[in-house]
Design an enzyme around this catalytic site. Structure first.
Site, PDB file in Angstrom:
ATOM      1  N   SER A 131       0.637  -1.223   0.000  1.00  0.00           N
ATOM      2  CA  SER A 131      -0.078  -0.022  -0.100  1.00  0.00           C
ATOM      3  C   SER A 131       0.935   1.280   0.167  1.00  0.00           C
ATOM      4  CB  SER A 131      -1.015   0.024   1.156  1.00  0.00           C
ATOM      5  OG  SER A 131      -0.121  -0.130   2.409  1.00  0.00           O
TER       6      SER A 131
ATOM      7  N   TYR B 181      -1.606 -10.286   4.186  1.00  0.00           N
ATOM      8  CA  TYR B 181      -1.598  -8.736   4.771  1.00  0.00           C
ATOM      9  C   TYR B 181      -2.780  -8.419   5.350  1.00  0.00           C
ATOM     10  CZ  TYR B 181      -0.429  -3.682   4.044  1.00  0.00           C
ATOM     11  OH  TYR B 181      -0.388  -2.599   4.288  1.00  0.00           O
TER      12      TYR B 181
ATOM     13  N   LYS C 108       1.418 -10.082   7.692  1.00  0.00           N
ATOM     14  CA  LYS C 108       1.834  -8.586   7.900  1.00  0.00           C
ATOM     15  C   LYS C 108       0.496  -7.997   8.789  1.00  0.00           C
ATOM     16  CE  LYS C 108       3.139  -4.381   5.913  1.00  0.00           C
ATOM     17  NZ  LYS C 108       2.195  -3.540   6.461  1.00  0.00           N
TER      18      LYS C 108
ATOM     19  N   THR D 214      -1.204  -5.380  10.298  1.00  0.00           N
ATOM     20  CA  THR D 214      -1.337  -3.708  10.452  1.00  0.00           C
ATOM     21  C   THR D 214      -2.688  -3.611  11.195  1.00  0.00           C
ATOM     22  OG1 THR D 214      -0.051  -3.480   8.452  1.00  0.00           O
ATOM     23  CG2 THR D 214      -1.251  -1.598   9.110  1.00  0.00           C
TER      24      THR D 214
ATOM     25  N   GLY E  53       2.794  -3.891  11.682  1.00  0.00           N
ATOM     26  CA  GLY E  53       2.619  -2.872  10.680  1.00  0.00           C
ATOM     27  C   GLY E  53       2.146  -1.626  11.207  1.00  0.00           C
TER      28      GLY E  53
ATOM     29  N   ASP F 258       3.540   1.615  12.767  1.00  0.00           N
ATOM     30  CA  ASP F 258       4.810   2.229  12.921  1.00  0.00           C
ATOM     31  C   ASP F 258       4.813   2.978  14.162  1.00  0.00           C
ATOM     32  OD1 ASP F 258       5.243   1.492  10.340  1.00  0.00           O
ATOM     33  OD2 ASP F 258       5.705   3.383   9.706  1.00  0.00           O
ATOM     34  N   GLU F 259       3.569   3.339  14.582  1.00  0.00           N
ATOM     35  CA  GLU F 259       3.497   4.424  15.877  1.00  0.00           C
ATOM     36  C   GLU F 259       3.432   3.405  17.149  1.00  0.00           C
ATOM     37  OE1 GLU F 259      -0.815   3.833  14.252  1.00  0.00           O
ATOM     38  OE2 GLU F 259       1.304   3.737  13.340  1.00  0.00           O
TER      39      GLU F 259
END
Length: 292
Positions: A47, A134, A162, A164, A184, A186-187
């Site tokens: 993405s 994903y 994955k 997220t 997935g 990041d924060e």
């Protein structure tokens, strides 16, 4: 040699010329940037790489370039999700022919769970590569239960996800079952590591790959207080980026760093002149943000 899937893998941005064709030199520069920072591999045409907005020929070209510029001992995972199942299968075969360590695929839009299972079953059957489904419920397909994720991971060829999402309880249960799970979000990557994720795949890695490699190393060493402090630094950057349209802001930040990436593909719209000025001012005020 088949290396275990783990570590820090940037979800690679796709650099484009003004005419929206692939900018090969810029892609090569971006690959050098993340590998010089110590990243363990790359995740291409996902993405963040705008894969499903690119034509299949361009996606194949990205894979071929990334394969040539991936050093020994590092890994390329190829996202092969497409609107057409047949195109996904062709992209999967191409990824295998060009040395991918694994393939990955978003859940198709507007599919029932049985349809999703059948789509993944057929896709996994076309190559011998490990397959990371994903799971990104905020973007594709909606939330799945633990039972559904377990059924998905039980399909032949699917080794994990994955992942997220913010549901780290579910992530931890899948890890305890022996699944390969990359976080997935990041924060909150440090929290994903604490709950057992084997690595991370994310967008912000393009900008500060060395910060994410350091975060991974700190987590592996159990230095959680330092890892949390570094996560806070990363999140200061993320707070800036998410206050703008994300993909245009991500690509503009890379341009500002000296890594030209061009515009985000439609239907995303460019930053306004006012937004651009505010973004650059915020980046320049952020302590320690590197340029190339």
């Amino acid at each position: 040699m088949n290396l275990p899937l783990k570590g820090i893998l940037p979800a690679l941005v796709t650099p484009l010329h003004d005419d929206l064709t692939l900018d090969t030199p810029a892609l090569e520069k971006l690959l050098a940037h993340v590998y010089e920072a110590g990243c363990h591999g790359v995740y291409v045409c996902g993405s963040t790489g705008e894969g499903q907005l690119l034509d299949a020929a361009t996606r194949r070209r990205i894979v071929e370039i990334a394969a040539r510029h991936t050093p020994p001992g590092r890994q390329m995972i190829v996202h092969v999700g497409a609107w057409s199942p047949r195109e996904s299968q062709e992209l999967a075969r191409h990824a295998e022919q060009h040395g991918a360590a694994a393939i990955s695929c978003l859940r198709p839009q507007n599919t029932s769970f049985p349809e999703t299972l059948e789509h993944y079953r057929a896709l996994a059957a076309v190559t011998a590569l490990p397959f990371l489904a994903y799971y990104f419920p905020a973007q594709a397909g909606g939330t799945m239960s633990l039972s559904e994720l377990e059924q998905l991971c039980a399909l032949p060829g699917i080794v994990g996800l994955k992942f997220t999402d913010y549901d780290l309880f579910t992530l931890s249960l899948l890890v305890r079952q022996g699944k390969t799970v990359f976080h997935g979000r990041d924060e909150m990557l440090v929290a994903g590591f604490l709950m057992g994720a084997c690595g991370g795949i994310g967008s912000i890695y393009n900008i500060v790959p060395e910060w994410f490699v350091q975060l991974y190393d700190l987590a592996c060493e159990g230095r959680w207080a330092e890892a949390r402090e570094l996560q806070d630094r990363i999140n200061d950057l993320i707070r800036i980026l998410v206050s703008f349209p994300f993909m245009p802001a991500l690509k503009r930040t890379l341009d500002w760093q000296g890594l030209p990436c061009g515009a985000a593909l439609a239907p995303r719209i460019p930053l306004t002149a006012h937004e651009d000025a505010r973004l650059i001012a915020a980046l320049e005020a952020l302590p320690g943000l590197p340029k190339v």
